[in-house]
Design an enzyme around this catalytic site. Structure first.
Site, PDB file in Angstrom:
ATOM      1  N   GLY A  47     -42.540   3.280 -17.309  1.00 46.27           N
ATOM      2  CA  GLY A  47     -43.026   4.020 -16.147  1.00 46.27           C
ATOM      3  C   GLY A  47     -41.982   4.262 -15.075  1.00 46.27           C
ATOM      4  N   HIS A  48     -40.743   3.863 -15.306  1.00 46.34           N
ATOM      5  CA  HIS A  48     -39.713   3.964 -14.252  1.00 46.34           C
ATOM      6  C   HIS A  48     -38.439   4.551 -14.820  1.00 46.34           C
ATOM      7  CE1 HIS A  48     -37.129   2.664 -10.866  1.00 46.34           C
ATOM      8  NE2 HIS A  48     -38.254   2.602 -10.196  1.00 46.34           N
ATOM      9  N   PHE A  49     -38.266   5.691 -15.033  1.00 42.82           N
ATOM     10  CA  PHE A  49     -39.147   6.838 -14.912  1.00 42.82           C
ATOM     11  C   PHE A  49     -39.158   7.531 -16.265  1.00 42.82           C
ATOM     12  CE2 PHE A  49     -37.423   6.255 -10.626  1.00 42.82           C
ATOM     13  CZ  PHE A  49     -38.585   6.162  -9.895  1.00 42.82           C
ATOM     14  N   LEU A  54     -34.600   4.309 -15.194  1.00 45.41           N
ATOM     15  CA  LEU A  54     -33.740   3.591 -14.251  1.00 45.41           C
ATOM     16  C   LEU A  54     -34.277   2.180 -14.075  1.00 45.41           C
ATOM     17  CD1 LEU A  54     -33.513   6.243 -11.376  1.00 45.41           C
ATOM     18  CD2 LEU A  54     -31.833   5.834 -13.172  1.00 45.41           C
TER      19      LEU A  54
END
Length: 142
Positions: A47-49, A54
Site C-alpha cells: 500500500g505504500h505506494f 517506497l
C-alpha cells in the site's frame, strides 16, 4: 558480526517488524552498524505506494531505533530491561528507499542518563549516500 538469530536474542521484535537483518560492526554500549535489505516482498509495499513502492519514513526510523536498541540493550544497566523508543528529534529524510536497496544503519550512543534514559545519534545510507538521520531517545523499562 551479529547474525539475525543473535539479533533476535537481543531485540524483542519479530517479523514483520524486525527491521535489522545483520549487524556488521558492534561495540557494546557504544555503536553498531546494521543492515536492512529492502525487497519488494516487504508487506508495507502493498500500500505504500502501488506502482511506486517506497519504504515509509516511520519504518526507516524504526529500523534506526532497532539498531540503537542493539547498542543500548547491551549496556550494563540494561540487563533484564527492554529499550523502548520514547522520542525522535532532529529527523531528516534526504532520499527515498526503494526495493533492492541495502540500507546501512549506524547508531551511536550520545549519552545515557540516570541509567534508564538515553539518546542515540542514528543515520541511514544507501550506496554511500545519506537517506535519513535522527536523534533517537530511548528508555529502559522492566
Amino acid at each position: 558480526m551479529i547474525d539475525n538469530i543473535e539479533i533476535q536474542k537481543i531485540l524483542a521484535h519479530r517479523y514483520p517488524f524486525l527491521l535489522v537483518d545483520r549487524v556488521l560492526v558492534f561495540e557494546p554500549g557504544v555503536r553498531a552498524v546494521g543492515i536492512k535489505n529492502v525487497t519488494i516482498n516487504e508487506p508495507f509495499f502493498q500500500g505504500h505506494f502501488p506502482g511506486r513502492p517506497l519504504m515509509p519514513g516511520a519504518l526507516l526510523i524504526e529500523a534506526m531505533a532497532q539498531v540503537g536498541g542493539i547498542v543500548c540493550g547491551q549496556l550494563p544497566e540494561a540487563v533484564g530491561k527492554i529499550p523502548l523508543l520514547v522520542g525522535v528529534n532532529k529527523t531528516r529524510f534526504r532520499r527515498q528507499v526503494v526495493p533492492g536497496d541495502q540500507v546501512i544503519i549506524t547508531a551511536e550512543d550520545l549519552r545515557t542518563r540516570q541509567k534508564r534514559f538515553g539518546i542515540m545519534q542514528t543515520r541511514s545510507e544507501v550506496d554511500g549516500k545519506l537517506v535519513a538521520e535522527a536523534e533517537i531517545m530511548f528508555s529502559l523499562v522492566d
